[in-house]
Design a protein around this motif. Structure first.
Motif, PDB file in Angstrom:
ATOM      1  N   GLY A 124      -7.767   2.222  10.013  1.00  0.00           N
ATOM      2  CA  GLY A 124      -7.681   1.600   8.475  1.00  0.00           C
ATOM      3  C   GLY A 124      -6.244   1.565   8.129  1.00  0.00           C
ATOM      4  O   GLY A 124      -6.153   0.755   6.688  1.00  0.00           O
ATOM      5  N   ALA A 125      -5.226   1.050   8.873  1.00  0.00           N
ATOM      6  CA  ALA A 125      -3.761   1.292   8.032  1.00  0.00           C
ATOM      7  C   ALA A 125      -3.263   0.017   8.919  1.00  0.00           C
ATOM      8  O   ALA A 125      -4.302  -0.868   9.711  1.00  0.00           O
ATOM      9  N   GLY A 126      -2.637  -0.588   7.763  1.00  0.00           N
ATOM     10  CA  GLY A 126      -1.631  -1.466   7.906  1.00  0.00           C
ATOM     11  C   GLY A 126      -0.540  -1.948   8.983  1.00  0.00           C
ATOM     12  O   GLY A 126      -0.863  -2.312   9.576  1.00  0.00           O
ATOM     13  N   PRO A 181      -2.686   1.435   3.918  1.00  0.00           N
ATOM     14  CA  PRO A 181      -1.314   1.993   4.309  1.00  0.00           C
ATOM     15  C   PRO A 181      -0.867   2.099   5.207  1.00  0.00           C
ATOM     16  O   PRO A 181      -0.836   1.621   6.662  1.00  0.00           O
ATOM     17  N   ARG A 182       0.663   2.112   4.719  1.00  0.00           N
ATOM     18  CA  ARG A 182       1.807   2.201   5.882  1.00  0.00           C
ATOM     19  C   ARG A 182       1.513   4.203   6.546  1.00  0.00           C
ATOM     20  O   ARG A 182       1.852   4.907   5.271  1.00  0.00           O
ATOM     21  N   ARG A 221      -2.283  17.392   9.343  1.00  0.00           N
ATOM     22  CA  ARG A 221      -1.583  17.629   7.932  1.00  0.00           C
ATOM     23  C   ARG A 221      -1.100  16.104   7.358  1.00  0.00           C
ATOM     24  O   ARG A 221      -0.415  15.151   8.189  1.00  0.00           O
ATOM     25  N   VAL A 222      -1.438  15.767   6.242  1.00  0.00           N
ATOM     26  CA  VAL A 222      -1.213  14.419   6.033  1.00  0.00           C
ATOM     27  C   VAL A 222      -0.303  14.277   3.909  1.00  0.00           C
ATOM     28  O   VAL A 222      -0.643  15.054   3.637  1.00  0.00           O
ATOM     29  N   PHE A 223       1.138  13.721   4.392  1.00  0.00           N
ATOM     30  CA  PHE A 223       1.811  13.436   3.331  1.00  0.00           C
ATOM     31  C   PHE A 223       1.437  12.472   2.742  1.00  0.00           C
ATOM     32  O   PHE A 223       1.521  11.518   3.469  1.00  0.00           O
ATOM     33  N   THR A 224       1.687  12.235   1.590  1.00  0.00           N
ATOM     34  CA  THR A 224       0.788  11.069   0.279  1.00  0.00           C
ATOM     35  C   THR A 224       2.034  10.732  -0.346  1.00  0.00           C
ATOM     36  O   THR A 224       2.199  11.244  -1.304  1.00  0.00           O
ATOM     37  N   GLN A 225       2.100   9.720  -0.390  1.00  0.00           N
ATOM     38  CA  GLN A 225       3.217   9.315  -0.969  1.00  0.00           C
ATOM     39  C   GLN A 225       2.545   9.187  -2.678  1.00  0.00           C
ATOM     40  O   GLN A 225       1.862   8.871  -2.989  1.00  0.00           O
ATOM     41  N   GLY A 226       3.334   9.843  -3.548  1.00  0.00           N
ATOM     42  CA  GLY A 226       3.133  10.015  -4.874  1.00  0.00           C
ATOM     43  C   GLY A 226       2.704  11.441  -5.210  1.00  0.00           C
ATOM     44  O   GLY A 226       1.890  11.222  -6.256  1.00  0.00           O
ATOM     45  N   GLY A 233       0.691  -1.159   0.237  1.00  0.00           N
ATOM     46  CA  GLY A 233       0.451  -0.089   0.375  1.00  0.00           C
ATOM     47  C   GLY A 233       0.729   1.511   0.076  1.00  0.00           C
ATOM     48  O   GLY A 233       2.090   1.268   0.188  1.00  0.00           O
ATOM     49  N   LYS A 234       0.161   2.699  -0.115  1.00  0.00           N
ATOM     50  CA  LYS A 234       0.795   3.982  -0.139  1.00  0.00           C
ATOM     51  C   LYS A 234       1.517   4.147   1.415  1.00  0.00           C
ATOM     52  O   LYS A 234       0.923   3.457   2.107  1.00  0.00           O
ATOM     53  N   GLU A 235       2.217   5.003   1.208  1.00  0.00           N
ATOM     54  CA  GLU A 235       2.675   5.194   2.742  1.00  0.00           C
ATOM     55  C   GLU A 235       2.248   6.993   2.642  1.00  0.00           C
ATOM     56  O   GLU A 235       1.964   7.278   1.519  1.00  0.00           O
ATOM     57  N   LEU A 236       1.255   6.825   4.207  1.00  0.00           N
ATOM     58  CA  LEU A 236       1.313   8.234   4.516  1.00  0.00           C
ATOM     59  C   LEU A 236       1.398   8.661   5.433  1.00  0.00           C
ATOM     60  O   LEU A 236       2.688   8.017   6.571  1.00  0.00           O
TER      61      LEU A 236
END
Length: 343
Positions: free
Chosen positions: A125-127, A99-100, A19-24, A6-9
């Motif tokens: 919901g995080a992995g 996500p991680r 605040r959230v930073f999303t991979q990609g 999954g994507k990383e946050l």
């Protein structure tokens, strides 16, 4: 056989704002850490700014709250719901692949409180949930070379707490913290108007006073503003006026505690790192770094160089994303004027 990653946050879970930073994708969410609930149905009706706009304006049956106090979860269910909202807003497809997440936490939290934040992330919901100390994330997001052997020093001045740390070789060597921070000053402003002027003002009015008139230098600024509230004697709405001098007298008696935190951190710093701090100084991050005159005040009080980080309010979230998006930090650092100090 293979697994889909999954994507990383990176999540800066703050007392006042998150605040959230999303991979990609980059920085995808900046929201007030506020939740509104219908107490009759137990349903969440608003998050973030929409919920924040309801503070002090709700009828019976609507409950508006901050799920974190001083960086610690105060209501697990609200925190879980808020984290789920952040993750879904950051990337609507994240519910398909868990996500991680890397989440910042104050250094003063207990093991039980850390576990509560991890559990809330997983339930939301995080992995996988990885916790990083807020000063380390702030220093990383401010471009300090925290992984090297030389010492770096950061003062993270947020809403719920002020944390000072000396870092070296990727970890915190010495740190201290205090609850004297943004929200504390809001409360002191509200208390002053209640006791001195018999005027009851709300959280938002107090924060506006702090932002507009707050300063650490006497006699430098001369501004006024109207203050709206309820007269405690008559119960009627009333407007009064305040100025920078009055707000200075509210704030400054407590700035000494922040100075004490910095001095205490320096006193417990190994002598090998002390010279590094004297040469390289201290960097300020967090929303309170924008308090006028705070850099000059601290330099005068502790006698070491002080500078304000680029984008001080976003340093923590950038630091949380450093492991999976190092190119973002590199790009910001190479931008023109990216290392210049801003007051």
């Amino acid at each position: 056989m293979f697994t889909i990653k999954g994507k990383e946050l990176g999540i800066d879970l703050g007392t006042a704002n998150s605040r959230v930073f999303t991979q990609g994708k980059g920085l995808t969410v900046e929201e007030a850490t506020v939740v509104a609930m219908d107490t009759k149905t137990q349903e969440i009706i608003a998050f973030g700014k929409k919920a924040d706009d309801m503070l002090g304006r709700t009828p019976d049956g609507i409950f508006v709250a901050h799920p974190l106090v001083e960086g610690v979860i105060s209501d697990f269910d609200l925190a879980e719901a808020y984290l789920r909202y952040l993750m879904e807003k950051a990337d609507p497809g994240l519910h398909l692949i868990r996500p991680r997440v890397t989440v910042s936490v104050p250094t003063l939290v207990t093991d039980v409180e850390r576990r509560a934040i991890e559990d809330a992330c997983i339930q939301a919901g995080a992995g996988e949930a990885v916790l990083v100390d807020e000063p380390l994330a702030a220093a990383t997001g401010a471009f300090l070379p925290v992984n090297g052997p030389r010492g770096s020093m950061v003062l993270s001045m947020g809403a719920g707490s002020t944390e000072c740390a000396v870092l070296s070789l990727g970890g915190i060597v010495s740190s201290r913290s205090t609850v004297v921070a943004g929200r504390f000053f809001d409360t002191e402003i509200m208390r002053h108007f209640r006791d001195a002027k018999e005027l009851l003002i709300g959280d938002q009015m107090a924060e506006q006073i702090k932002i507009q008139l707050g300063a650490c230098l006497p006699g430098v600024y001369a501004e006024t503003m109207e203050v709206h509230g309820r007269d405690l004697r008559t119960g009627m709405p009333r407007i009064t006026e305040t100025d920078t001098a009055e707000v200075y007298d509210i704030i400054m008696p407590h700035m000494g505690e922040i100075v004490d935190v910095v001095i205490s951190t320096l006193e417990t710093t190994p002598p090998e790192l002390s010279r590094d701090i004297l040469d390289r100084g201290m960097i300020l991050t967090g929303g309170m770094a924008g308090l006028r005159g705070v850099r000059d005040f601290l330099e005068e009080a502790i006698r070491i160089p002080v500078r304000i980080a680029e984008e001080p309010m976003r340093c923590v979230v950038y630091g949380c994303a450093a492991d999976f998006a190092p190119n973002v930090l590199e790009r910001r650092q190479n931008e023109p004027n990216s290392n210049e100090t801003k007051a």
